[in-house]
Design an enzyme around this catalytic site. Structure first.
Site, short mmCIF file in Angstrom:
data_model
loop_
_atom_site.label_atom_id
_atom_site.label_comp_id
_atom_site.label_asym_id
_atom_site.label_seq_id
_atom_site.Cartn_x
_atom_site.Cartn_y
_atom_site.Cartn_z
CB SER A 130 22.92 2.33 -33.01
OG SER A 130 23.90 3.14 -32.40
CE LYS A 185 22.09 -0.40 -30.40
NZ LYS A 185 22.09 -0.22 -28.97
CG HIS A 188 27.11 -0.09 -31.80
ND1 HIS A 188 26.37 0.50 -30.79
CD2 HIS A 188 27.36 0.88 -32.70
CE1 HIS A 188 26.19 1.77 -31.08
NE2 HIS A 188 26.78 2.03 -32.23
CG ASN A 189 25.10 -0.66 -27.16
OD1 ASN A 189 25.06 -0.13 -28.26
ND2 ASN A 189 24.05 -0.76 -26.39
CD GLU A 192 27.79 4.52 -27.79
OE1 GLU A 192 27.50 5.55 -28.43
OE2 GLU A 192 26.94 3.65 -27.49
#
Length: 279
Positions: A130, A185, A188-189, A192
């Site tokens: 990231s 991940k 996380h995305n 976001e």
């Protein structure tokens, strides 16, 4: 071949190139391969010129250029291309060698590939990377998971190239087995993208309900970025709102109100529903 490299990387798009340059800048030797050899040539003659980076023209040459146990990182498009590259690599690897997938892969695919690689005597890591292009070059957040025995092989590399918090702690540690790295991940995305949705809704209210100009919104987002809302997304939103086109008008007003996605946001929502993460 002369001195052997610490790690190999396949896939010289911008993220791959920048990771290679990051690794080299931290003292690691790197061998690179790309399906189109012209990209290898241009990289070696350009950004990699004079550095501890070796260009190779084939998978066989790449594998032969690496120290044992070999560590090969894939920075290629997620999906079938990863499976095909694993099959291409298999005949040239030995027991204990490590394959690392650094793309935005769906975590069930990483779990499947880890089991398959281990059945062949290999180790496998699926890791989120990231930070975008700048992060890849200067210090990304790295989220590795997969074969536990693989972590000691890459810990010195990954933690050295990762971003650091104020006390020097690297933004990288072992996440867990199976597809855990790519799962983290993905989430996380997803978070976001949720932040981005909140930002766009705030922008919509300011512009269409309060009648604020781009410059006025820029001031608001700049102030927000000085307080508890301080973040990269708030910072770049303020910058975008201040940016003017060649005619002096705000560029943001000329950008199409449309966004694409590579899958991680959708996967996050699906995983949340499947695991009943919401009450």
């Amino acid at each position: 071949m002369g001195n052997l490299s610490d790690i190999g990387l396949i896939g010289l798009a911008v993220m791959g190139e920048n990771l290679v340059l990051n690794l080299e800048s931290k003292g690691f030797t790197v061998s690179v391969y790309n399906r189109s050899y012209s990209r290898v040539e241009s990289f070696i003659k350009g950004r990699a010129s004079g550095k501890m980076i070796t260009g190779t023209a084939s998978v066989e040459e790449l594998v032969a250029s690496l120290k044992r146990p070999r560590k090969i990182m894939l920075m290629i498009k997620a999906g079938q291309a990863v499976d095909e590259m694993i099959e291409t690599l298999l005949p040239h690897l030995e027991k204990g060698d490590l394959i690392i997938d650094g793309g935005n892969t769906h975590f069930p695919d990483t779990e499947r590939r880890r089991l398959y690689a281990e059945s062949k005597g290999l180790l496998y890591i699926g890791t989120g990377v990231s930070g975008g292009e700048e992060g890849a070059l200067l210090g990304p957040s790295i989220m590795p998971g997969g074969s536990p025995a693989a972590w000691p092989l890459v810990k010195p590399l990954f933690q050295k190239i990762a971003a650091k918090v104020d006390d020097g702690t690297p933004c990288c540690d072992w996440v867990g087995e199976g597809g855990a790295g790519h799962f983290v991940k993905m989430v996380h995305n997803g978070i976001e993208y949720g932040d981005m949705q909140l930002i766009t809704e705030a922008y919509h209210i300011m512009r269409d309900m309060l009648g604020m100009t781009a410059d006025e919104m820029h001031q608001v987002f700049s102030e927000w970025n000085k307080g508890e809302l301080n973040s990269y997304l708030i910072e770049i939103t303020a910058d975008i709102l201040a940016f003017k086109d060649d005619d002096g008008k705000p560029l943001v007003d000329k950008i199409l109100d449309k966004a694409g996605q590579k899958g991680t946001g959708k996967w996050t929502v699906t995983a949340a529903l499947e695991t009943r993460a919401f009450p």
